[in-house]
Design a protein around this motif. Structure first.
Motif, mmCIF file in Angstrom:
data_model
loop_
_atom_site.group_PDB
_atom_site.id
_atom_site.type_symbol
_atom_site.label_atom_id
_atom_site.label_comp_id
_atom_site.label_asym_id
_atom_site.label_seq_id
_atom_site.Cartn_x
_atom_site.Cartn_y
_atom_site.Cartn_z
ATOM 1 N N MET A 187 28.539 -20.341 -49.384
ATOM 2 C CA MET A 187 29.312 -21.427 -48.804
ATOM 3 C C MET A 187 28.539 -22.091 -47.666
ATOM 4 O O MET A 187 28.537 -23.311 -47.527
ATOM 5 C CB MET A 187 30.639 -20.895 -48.280
ATOM 6 N N LYS A 188 27.848 -21.274 -46.876
ATOM 7 C CA LYS A 188 27.080 -21.819 -45.756
ATOM 8 C C LYS A 188 25.965 -22.736 -46.239
ATOM 9 O O LYS A 188 25.743 -23.817 -45.710
ATOM 10 C CB LYS A 188 26.469 -20.671 -44.938
ATOM 11 N N THR A 189 25.231 -22.284 -47.253
ATOM 12 C CA THR A 189 24.054 -23.041 -47.685
ATOM 13 C C THR A 189 24.402 -24.212 -48.594
ATOM 14 O O THR A 189 23.788 -25.272 -48.512
ATOM 15 C CB THR A 189 23.065 -22.118 -48.429
ATOM 16 N N GLN A 190 25.385 -24.048 -49.466
ATOM 17 C CA GLN A 190 25.641 -25.061 -50.484
ATOM 18 C C GLN A 190 26.823 -25.970 -50.159
ATOM 19 O O GLN A 190 27.121 -26.874 -50.916
ATOM 20 C CB GLN A 190 25.861 -24.385 -51.837
ATOM 21 N N SER A 191 27.492 -25.729 -49.059
ATOM 22 C CA SER A 191 28.638 -26.573 -48.718
ATOM 23 C C SER A 191 28.480 -27.149 -47.323
ATOM 24 O O SER A 191 28.153 -28.322 -47.144
ATOM 25 C CB SER A 191 29.937 -25.770 -48.832
ATOM 26 N N SER A 192 28.696 -26.329 -46.319
ATOM 27 C CA SER A 192 28.720 -26.806 -44.940
ATOM 28 C C SER A 192 27.407 -27.489 -44.546
ATOM 29 O O SER A 192 27.393 -28.652 -44.119
ATOM 30 C CB SER A 192 29.011 -25.639 -43.988
ATOM 31 N N LEU A 193 26.306 -26.779 -44.673
ATOM 32 C CA LEU A 193 25.028 -27.325 -44.235
ATOM 33 C C LEU A 193 24.555 -28.470 -45.122
ATOM 34 O O LEU A 193 23.966 -29.437 -44.648
ATOM 35 C CB LEU A 193 23.971 -26.216 -44.196
#
Length: 233
Positions: A187-193
């Protein structure tokens, strides 16, 4: 009389200088590179730098260019925001046309070029499919040095978050906990960032995009660490 003679001699000298200049070779700029030719039949090739193409005369597969643009090769816009389905369609189309199995009865040169093209297409697909490698490649195309983890060392809040995830990763001893951590990292790599990286690339703020890609590298390293972690038997 003398004045007329001087005028006559001056005119003769001027005419001589003009004729000498006409005989001297002219200074020209650097010669343009020779037009590309087919390795098999010698026929002229269309200008298609970096793209897999065939000779229009003998249909021989030509070698790949030295530094092909991977976005152009995969028929994608040079952008961080990518149409994944379009990328996948292009990948399948190129692999069908260039797979070495199709060139088993062709000359050795074409078999070799087929292997080179097939490897290049695989590399292009994997590079552009992954958001982190796609972003790093965009930085490279724009002449920006690769993002390193140290680019975000000034962000103490982010580093604290990384330390907490590392501690959870070290303490996790069940598959269920590891799956939760894997979901968080994805979620951190493929969404938020990713959403922020898109914004900065669109805004042409490459340095801010670089900092975010450095954070993505941190999370990617944690994902690899989680993937390689051995669970207690």
């Amino acid at each position: 009389m003398q004045a007329a003679l001087r005028q006559h001699l001056g005119g003769a000298r001027w005419a001589l200088r003009v004729s000498e200049a006409a005989l001297r070779p002219r200074c020209v700029g650097p010669a343009s590179p020779p037009a590309p030719r087919c390795w098999s039949c010698g026929g002229a090739l269309p200008s298609a730098e970096g793209l897999p193409h065939f000779c229009p005369g003998c249909r021989a597969l030509q070698p790949p260019g030295p530094r092909p643009d991977l976005f152009r090769l995969m028929d994608c816009d040079r952008s961080f925001r990518l149409d994944v389905q379009r990328l996948q369609r292009r990948f399948r189309s190129l692999q069908r046309a260039l797979h070495p199995d199709r060139f088993g009865q062709r000359p050795p040169e074409e078999q070799h070029y087929s292997e080179q093209h097939s490897s290049l297409v695989n590399k292009a697909y994997q590079t552009l499919l992954n958001p982190l490698s796609r972003g790093l490649y965009l930085l490279e195309l724009n002449g920006v040095e690769p993002a390193q983890e140290t680019d975000c060392d000034a962000d103490s809040e982010f580093l604290m978050e990384i330390m907490e995830i590392n501690e959870k990763l070290a303490d996790s001893d069940t598959i269920a906990v590891n799956e939760i951590l894997r979901s968080i990292l994805k979620m951190k790599t493929q969404s938020s960032l990713c959403k922020l990286v898109i914004f900065y690339f669109i805004s042409d703020d490459l340095q801010e995009a670089k900092k975010l890609l450095a954070k993505m590298k941190y999370f990617a390293n944690l994902e690899d660490k989680l993937k390689n972690k051995k669970m207690p038997s």
